[in-house]
Design an enzyme around this catalytic site. Sequence first.
Site, PDB file in Angstrom:
ATOM      1  CB  ALA A  32       5.362  -8.012   3.257  1.00 36.09           C
ATOM      2  CG  ASP A  33      -0.756  -7.688   3.401  1.00 38.97           C
ATOM      3  OD1 ASP A  33      -0.205  -6.563   3.391  1.00 38.97           O
ATOM      4  OD2 ASP A  33      -1.654  -7.987   4.206  1.00 38.97           O
ATOM      5  CB  SER A  34      -0.667  -5.738  -1.833  1.00 37.45           C
ATOM      6  OG  SER A  34      -1.967  -5.941  -1.335  1.00 37.45           O
ATOM      7  CG  ASP A  36       2.046  -5.929   5.571  1.00 36.14           C
ATOM      8  OD1 ASP A  36       1.407  -5.212   6.373  1.00 36.14           O
ATOM      9  OD2 ASP A  36       2.033  -7.171   5.599  1.00 36.14           O
ATOM     10  CG  LEU A  37       4.982  -5.504  -0.079  1.00 41.63           C
ATOM     11  CD1 LEU A  37       4.878  -6.294  -1.380  1.00 41.63           C
ATOM     12  CD2 LEU A  37       6.403  -5.519   0.440  1.00 41.63           C
TER      13      LEU A  37
END
Length: 74
Positions: A32-34, A36-37
């Site tokens: 997960a990237d930022s 996604d988070l």
Amino acid sequence: MLEKIKEIIAESLGTEISTLTEETSFKEDLGADSLDLFEMVMALEEAFNVEIPSEDLEKIKTIKDVKDYIEKLQ
């Protein structure tokens, strides 16, 4: 509560719910990237009627962290 959290995470990050455990790491295990988070946190906030400040996101690395954090807020 844990199952609901897993459902939201699986839907937000496009993964199978059966692969998720409390130890699953968002970045290492799920990639997960930022963004996604951010989307995942918005879904969690809506589902559990809580607010997770962005400065606390850095402390949330696994599904267990999310569960513990939400339990503490409720």
